[in-house]
Design a protein around this motif. Structure first.
Motif, PDB file in Angstrom:
ATOM      1  N   GLY A 252      30.042 -19.678  11.790  1.00 24.99           N
ATOM      2  CA  GLY A 252      30.592 -18.549  12.551  1.00 24.99           C
ATOM      3  C   GLY A 252      31.671 -17.811  11.772  1.00 24.99           C
ATOM      4  O   GLY A 252      31.669 -16.583  11.683  1.00 24.99           O
ATOM      5  N   LEU A 253      32.588 -18.555  11.170  1.00 23.72           N
ATOM      6  CA  LEU A 253      33.650 -17.965  10.351  1.00 23.72           C
ATOM      7  C   LEU A 253      33.062 -17.296   9.112  1.00 23.72           C
ATOM      8  O   LEU A 253      33.459 -16.200   8.729  1.00 23.72           O
ATOM      9  CB  LEU A 253      34.633 -19.047   9.891  1.00 23.72           C
ATOM     10  N   LYS A 255      30.056 -16.111   8.625  1.00 22.23           N
ATOM     11  CA  LYS A 255      29.316 -14.892   8.965  1.00 22.23           C
ATOM     12  C   LYS A 255      30.286 -13.742   9.255  1.00 22.23           C
ATOM     13  O   LYS A 255      30.093 -12.608   8.801  1.00 22.23           O
ATOM     14  CB  LYS A 255      28.407 -15.163  10.169  1.00 22.23           C
ATOM     15  N   TYR A 256      31.332 -14.058  10.017  1.00 18.31           N
ATOM     16  CA  TYR A 256      32.369 -13.048  10.294  1.00 18.31           C
ATOM     17  C   TYR A 256      32.960 -12.520   8.991  1.00 18.31           C
ATOM     18  O   TYR A 256      33.121 -11.314   8.803  1.00 18.31           O
ATOM     19  CB  TYR A 256      33.453 -13.654  11.188  1.00 18.31           C
ATOM     20  N   ARG A 257      33.269 -13.439   8.096  1.00 15.18           N
ATOM     21  CA  ARG A 257      33.885 -13.031   6.827  1.00 15.18           C
ATOM     22  C   ARG A 257      32.969 -12.108   6.036  1.00 15.18           C
ATOM     23  O   ARG A 257      33.393 -11.061   5.543  1.00 15.18           O
ATOM     24  CB  ARG A 257      34.178 -14.287   5.995  1.00 15.18           C
ATOM     25  N   LEU A 259      30.454 -10.306   7.116  1.00 13.52           N
ATOM     26  CA  LEU A 259      30.144  -9.053   7.802  1.00 13.52           C
ATOM     27  C   LEU A 259      31.316  -8.079   7.836  1.00 13.52           C
ATOM     28  O   LEU A 259      31.135  -6.897   8.097  1.00 13.52           O
ATOM     29  CB  LEU A 259      29.659  -9.335   9.226  1.00 13.52           C
ATOM     30  N   THR A 260      32.510  -8.573   7.589  1.00  8.19           N
ATOM     31  CA  THR A 260      33.651  -7.653   7.519  1.00  8.19           C
ATOM     32  C   THR A 260      34.131  -7.485   6.073  1.00  8.19           C
ATOM     33  O   THR A 260      35.291  -7.145   5.846  1.00  8.19           O
ATOM     34  CB  THR A 260      34.807  -8.126   8.425  1.00  8.19           C
ATOM     35  N   SER A 261      33.233  -7.731   5.126  1.00  6.65           N
ATOM     36  CA  SER A 261      33.566  -7.486   3.719  1.00  6.65           C
ATOM     37  C   SER A 261      32.585  -6.461   3.173  1.00  6.65           C
ATOM     38  O   SER A 261      31.464  -6.369   3.658  1.00  6.65           O
ATOM     39  CB  SER A 261      33.423  -8.763   2.897  1.00  6.65           C
ATOM     40  N   ASN A 262      33.000  -5.712   2.177  1.00  4.43           N
ATOM     41  CA  ASN A 262      32.037  -4.809   1.547  1.00  4.43           C
ATOM     42  C   ASN A 262      31.583  -5.385   0.199  1.00  4.43           C
ATOM     43  O   ASN A 262      32.193  -6.314  -0.328  1.00  4.43           O
ATOM     44  CB  ASN A 262      32.598  -3.391   1.454  1.00  4.43           C
ATOM     45  N   GLU A 265      34.179  -5.911  -2.577  1.00  3.24           N
ATOM     46  CA  GLU A 265      35.097  -7.038  -2.345  1.00  3.24           C
ATOM     47  C   GLU A 265      34.415  -8.373  -2.631  1.00  3.24           C
ATOM     48  O   GLU A 265      34.995  -9.279  -3.217  1.00  3.24           O
ATOM     49  CB  GLU A 265      35.594  -7.028  -0.896  1.00  3.24           C
ATOM     50  N   LYS A 285      23.038 -10.815   8.455  1.00  7.37           N
ATOM     51  CA  LYS A 285      22.891 -10.203   9.776  1.00  7.37           C
ATOM     52  C   LYS A 285      21.846 -10.894  10.636  1.00  7.37           C
ATOM     53  O   LYS A 285      22.009 -11.017  11.840  1.00  7.37           O
ATOM     54  CB  LYS A 285      22.500  -8.730   9.613  1.00  7.37           C
ATOM     55  N   VAL A 314      33.273 -17.860  -0.781  1.00  7.50           N
ATOM     56  CA  VAL A 314      33.405 -16.744   0.167  1.00  7.50           C
ATOM     57  C   VAL A 314      34.244 -17.201   1.372  1.00  7.50           C
ATOM     58  O   VAL A 314      35.177 -16.522   1.788  1.00  7.50           O
ATOM     59  CB  VAL A 314      32.021 -16.237   0.650  1.00  7.50           C
ATOM     60  N   LEU A 315      33.920 -18.369   1.886  1.00  5.19           N
ATOM     61  CA  LEU A 315      34.635 -18.901   3.052  1.00  5.19           C
ATOM     62  C   LEU A 315      36.128 -19.069   2.771  1.00  5.19           C
ATOM     63  O   LEU A 315      36.975 -18.709   3.597  1.00  5.19           O
ATOM     64  CB  LEU A 315      34.034 -20.247   3.479  1.00  5.19           C
ATOM     65  N   HIS A 317      37.646 -17.612   0.374  1.00  5.24           N
ATOM     66  CA  HIS A 317      38.089 -16.383  -0.281  1.00  5.24           C
ATOM     67  C   HIS A 317      38.747 -16.681  -1.626  1.00  5.24           C
ATOM     68  O   HIS A 317      39.886 -16.292  -1.896  1.00  5.24           O
ATOM     69  CB  HIS A 317      39.056 -15.619   0.631  1.00  5.24           C
TER      70      HIS A 317
END
Lengths: 414, 414
Positions: A252-253, A255-257, A259-262, A265, A285, A314-315, A317
């Protein structure tokens, strides 16, 4: 005092690990056994089943005298970097020997193979490049290149995971001009990746974890393979925290991360290469679980382990920039002490004056680039807990001194 | 066909909103009422109680003919930017009038005040600067500067929240050289920020939300203040998704995001200024809830609303760069259609050819910088749902056409 190092994950500690410790003592006659142990996340890019504190207790009860955390910057990497970090810590702690388990079981061939490879580095690199060009993953390509170079039986079988690790320990010792003497113990059973139980008292950590998750905390099926201490520590962990940790808990975390990154980044993240950021973004997605996600992006070149590591960065960062100094220095810059027995404490008192790196007992008092990565890793690891537990555990991480174990009377102080 | 615009949040739709729609129709004799509505997140930097789809249905059943989403880039901003975006959308849709609720209740003073302020801009700016220097928050400073400038009764009382919004609507109309005619309706009761019920059928959305969260989905206490449709849509939402949305639900993600970011990265986020990133980072570690967090960092200068907006941009990872073109253009670049009645559809058919902006019915077919922010906001908004629900709702967001409402027979098609 003679000391020997072991390099471990203990995820979780099981009878095979106990055998390794006992044989190490027998073989080396060491007074003090030092374990360099992965922290929150492991070499294959996964969260540890239970906290490093719980795993430290398992280790201490089983006869380890000193538990040191292998920094995130080494613990979550391919064998070469993992080995460099671990060996540099054993050096820093003035250990006399290092003893690792391997499929091969005798040390000479490790030294000969490292020597042989050094001499044929260029040819190996050429073969490796070709094999990668053909679309193989890095480990597969390395294995093929090695086979092309030599199929002489006097050299190691480098298709075996513990032989590979051992090879890199020996290579790191030589490259770091370390005084460590390397020895190895033959692994008697249970292959590293085994998923089923084939032995009556020794099973791979992989199969133990698999059983743990499928039985939701019921330990009956695996109790033959674990020391009693591990069993009771696992039970206590599950009772207190209502879970063991696996990637799915972090999906969950994650996926959130994503989906709010471009893409730009994401391209800054360590091991995100070759435009894979775009595939990550388009795939996440529609992915409903971590397994689902990895299966969708897995290719011949991108192995499950490589992808897991990349996702882990990624998780947490972790950027390329942050990892840069590791690549350059190849060695740890501090010694994070997680736990010690009374004997371990005596050893540390003896060597303290000649240790060049800071020994970290309490996180709050230190600042260091590598340590910052550990700190972020801990924060990510704890992010799945509800409040106020999450804040409490985070606070503990910064303020708690190492676990002290009284081996005579068998109790912990923390 | 005569059309009138209203600018709304409907969080949730209540009897006060119904009164506003009915009075708007009476006052303007419009055939078609267009609502510009905030999407996932609201002007005060909060998540919407229920999805924009559910709120669109509430609006359509209550007599709105067209529901357009106010893009995230405008919806989550101070009154001036919020108004610029909303008015630009009403312009683009060729609306004849705009009708807003205000404490003041007659339109002349809005126009006079905008005019007066334009003439005294420099003096106002000087007073504003002084008041900010004295440590006041921006809204407080603006209010003080305005009071210093004029306490003549012929001007507006700009300490009232709906007067402020109305002032900015009128200002935007003038600045954008819009043909929109502005009118206003006096709010009869229930102040914007009221937290308790003081009237028998009209209550503020704030007090309604407060009751909803304290009763965990039990709507008995608030049923007098909501149309039946709102009640049944709220019940349906809670039954299906097991929750209403509030900041606390996003605290876990928010904390994870902060703790795995460094100060330099945070400083890139929109509205993160003056080194507040360091305070965010040091405070989040010990904060066990969103409320706890905001209370710890709140100061005279940093109001709750300002902090909530700033935190929201951290949650959605909205950077200064991404917001840059908004500041420059002050107007929307697309029209995101969320729903329409049959009359609304007729209106859109009539004006379609002269509309300069793309009308977006399905998200999947469009690309736009502003839209990307909406898309990230949706992804963040949905991140608290478990899988596979989260993936399903995300898929719906991209593939679902606008809601169509048959006002004669009272049913929805989606």
């Amino acid at each position: 005092m003679k000391s020997v190092g072991v390099i471990v994950e203990y995820n979780p500690f099981h009878n095979g690990h106990k055998y390794h410790i006992d044989e190490t003592r027998k073989k080396t006659n060491a007074d003090c056994v030092v374990a360099i142990m992965s922290g929150n996340f492991l070499q294959r890019g996964e969260p540890a089943l239970v906290s490093k504190w719980s795993r430290t207790k398992m280790a201490l009860e089983a006869g380890i005298d000193i538990v040191i955390e292998l920094p995130y910057a080494f613990a979550t990497q391919k064998a070469e970097t993992f080995a460099n970090g671990a060996i540099s810590l054993l050096n820093a702690l003035h250990c006399d020997e290092v003893c690792f388990g391997s499929e091969h079981g005798t040390i000479n061939e490790f030294i000969m193979t490292v020597d042989f490879m050094k001499k044929h580095q260029e040819t190996f690199d050429k073969y490796l490049k070709e094999a990668i060009k053909e679309g193989n993953s890095y480990p597969k390509a390395a294995s093929l290149a090695y086979l092309s170079l030599s199929n002489d039986e006097k050299y190691l079988d480098l298709s075996k995971p513990n032989n590979i690790l051992g090879y890199h320990y020996v290579k790191a010792i030589i490259e770091q001009k370390s005084k460590l003497i390397a020895t190895t113990i033959k692994r008697t059973s249970a292959e590293y990746h085994d998923e089923v139980f084939t032995h009556t008292s020794i099973a791979s950590a992989t199969s133990i974890r698999k059983a743990l998750f499928s039985t939701k905390g019921n330990l009956d099926e695996i109790k033959n393979f674990l020391p009693e201490t591990t069993l009771s520590l696992l039970t206590a962990y599950y009772d207190e925290y209502k879970q063991f940790h696996q990637w799915e808990d972090y999906f969950g975390l994650f996926k959130y991360r994503l989906l709010t990154s471009n893409p730009a980044e994401l391209a800054l993240i360590y091991e995100v290469e070759e435009g894979i950021e775009n595939r990550l973004l388009s795939t996440i997605k529609v992915s409903t679980s971590f397994k689902d996600f990895i299966e969708r992006i897995k290719t011949k070149r991108y192995t499950w382990t490589r992808l897991q590591r990349l996702c882990l960065h990624v998780l947490t960062h972790t950027t390329k920039n942050e990892m840069l100094n590791i690549k350059e220095n190849k060695s740890a810059s501090y010694i994070r002490l997680l736990g010690m027995s009374q004997k371990g404490q005596k050893y540390l008192n003896l060597i303290k004056k000649k240790v060049d790196l800071p020994i970290i007992s309490k996180l709050s008092a230190h600042k260091d680039d590598l340590l910052h990565l550990d700190s972020k890793a801990t924060q990510a690891y704890l992010s799945i807990f509800p409040e106020p537990l999450r804040s409490k555990l985070l606070h503990d991480e910064y303020s708690t001194p190492p676990i002290r174990y009284n081996e005579k009377n068998n109790f912990f102080i923390q």
